[in-house]
Design a protein around this motif. Sequence first.
Motif, PDB file in Angstrom:
ATOM      1  N   LEU A  34       0.767  -1.130  -0.130  1.00 10.47           N
ATOM      2  CA  LEU A  34      -0.033  -0.002  -0.089  1.00 10.47           C
ATOM      3  C   LEU A  34       0.792   1.294  -0.116  1.00 10.47           C
ATOM      4  CD1 LEU A  34      -2.553  -0.827   2.946  1.00 10.47           C
ATOM      5  CD2 LEU A  34      -2.833  -1.376   0.304  1.00 10.47           C
ATOM      6  N   THR A  35       0.503   2.190  -0.812  1.00 14.85           N
ATOM      7  CA  THR A  35       1.332   3.405  -1.139  1.00 14.85           C
ATOM      8  C   THR A  35       0.546   4.532  -1.115  1.00 14.85           C
ATOM      9  OG1 THR A  35       3.222   2.043  -2.199  1.00 14.85           O
ATOM     10  CG2 THR A  35       3.327   4.298  -2.246  1.00 14.85           C
ATOM     11  N   ALA A  36       0.850   5.626  -0.553  1.00 13.17           N
ATOM     12  CA  ALA A  36       0.351   7.034  -0.829  1.00 13.17           C
ATOM     13  C   ALA A  36       1.201   8.178  -0.715  1.00 13.17           C
ATOM     14  CB  ALA A  36      -0.618   6.996   0.510  1.00 13.17           C
ATOM     15  N   ASN A  37       1.062   9.012  -1.551  1.00 17.30           N
ATOM     16  CA  ASN A  37       2.379  10.161  -2.012  1.00 17.30           C
ATOM     17  C   ASN A  37       1.381  11.346  -1.827  1.00 17.30           C
ATOM     18  OD1 ASN A  37       4.636   8.572  -1.648  1.00 17.30           O
ATOM     19  ND2 ASN A  37       4.378   8.116  -3.739  1.00 17.30           N
ATOM     20  N   ARG A  38       1.792  12.423  -1.307  1.00 15.33           N
ATOM     21  CA  ARG A  38       1.041  13.766  -1.375  1.00 15.33           C
ATOM     22  C   ARG A  38       2.138  14.934  -1.481  1.00 15.33           C
ATOM     23  NH1 ARG A  38      -0.650  17.162   3.153  1.00 15.33           N
ATOM     24  NH2 ARG A  38      -2.455  18.375   2.509  1.00 15.33           N
ATOM     25  N   TRP A  39       1.923  15.833  -2.190  1.00 12.81           N
ATOM     26  CA  TRP A  39       2.667  16.976  -2.380  1.00 12.81           C
ATOM     27  C   TRP A  39       1.895  18.185  -2.318  1.00 12.81           C
ATOM     28  CZ3 TRP A  39       2.916  20.890  -6.171  1.00 12.81           C
ATOM     29  CH2 TRP A  39       3.966  21.389  -6.214  1.00 12.81           C
ATOM     30  N   VAL A  40       2.269  19.137  -1.657  1.00 18.45           N
ATOM     31  CA  VAL A  40       1.523  20.330  -1.538  1.00 18.45           C
ATOM     32  C   VAL A  40       2.617  21.695  -1.782  1.00 18.45           C
ATOM     33  CG1 VAL A  40      -0.100  22.065  -0.161  1.00 18.45           C
ATOM     34  CG2 VAL A  40      -0.144  19.369  -0.020  1.00 18.45           C
ATOM     35  N   GLY A  41       2.352  22.515  -2.691  1.00 10.80           N
ATOM     36  CA  GLY A  41       3.128  23.525  -2.860  1.00 10.80           C
ATOM     37  C   GLY A  41       2.722  24.678  -3.586  1.00 10.80           C
ATOM     38  N   GLY A  42       3.328  25.802  -3.778  1.00 11.62           N
ATOM     39  CA  GLY A  42       2.874  27.078  -4.267  1.00 11.62           C
ATOM     40  C   GLY A  42       3.611  28.190  -4.106  1.00 11.62           C
ATOM     41  N   ARG A  43       3.308  29.462  -4.563  1.00 15.50           N
ATOM     42  CA  ARG A  43       3.958  30.566  -4.403  1.00 15.50           C
ATOM     43  C   ARG A  43       3.513  31.285  -3.005  1.00 15.50           C
ATOM     44  NH1 ARG A  43       2.203  30.964  -9.931  1.00 15.50           N
ATOM     45  NH2 ARG A  43       0.846  32.569  -9.221  1.00 15.50           N
ATOM     46  N   ILE A  44       4.245  32.086  -2.353  1.00 13.69           N
ATOM     47  CA  ILE A  44       3.890  32.654  -1.539  1.00 13.69           C
ATOM     48  C   ILE A  44       4.606  33.980  -1.340  1.00 13.69           C
ATOM     49  CG2 ILE A  44       3.541  30.850   0.091  1.00 13.69           C
ATOM     50  CD1 ILE A  44       6.474  31.269   1.212  1.00 13.69           C
TER      51      ILE A  44
END
Length: 222
Positions: A34-44
Amino acid sequence: NLLSAGNGDDGLTQAFTLGDTYLFGTNIVNSLRLTANRWVGGRIGTGFNSWPELGVKMYDYGGKALSATITGGFTVNRAGIGSSKVGFFVISDDLSVVRGNHQVAVGGQASAWRSNSYSDHYTIGRATFTGQKTGQGMAVFLIGSVFAWTMGTPAVQNKRDKYIGAYVNDAWKLNQRLTLNYGLRWEPYYAQYNQDGGAIHYDHDALVKGIKTSQFKNAPPG
């Protein structure tokens, strides 16, 4: 210093994997993953000024940002705030059985991913001032005679996709010098789509029949 105003980048990555290998006997092994990957990003970045705040009569999407390029002068490229969130989830299982001269393997995998993104790259208004009229880019900027103006709506995408695959394989040892490997694999195709029905859509039947969209003249069939 307003001319040094820029953007920062923010990013977060998370990865999770859980695996189990189980022995049913001396000749049967099962592996589950079982695998789960999450990426959150952006400009600030901190708030700047928008074109309407400087007197330009344009529709304001509410972003505290603007872009101006002046030939022979300065450049301000204070982009707006954008964000992206990507998630990827996978489950796979493989079973191996040894019987006599045969090693039979059966397994499958299912995965799904989603990508939610927002960009206001064109909503802020992007202006270019050149010296074509007066010979001085700064003079053109001060009288408000823009050479090029680019503006558009926000880009919002909520993309989804999935994958399913299954297989069966046999390694048959005919003798000490010859082994025969053969099997079957099933992988149906699922097209990526936008959750709101916009931007991305694929219809295989329309492609075969040569049907085109009425919204975009140059779009291919399907």
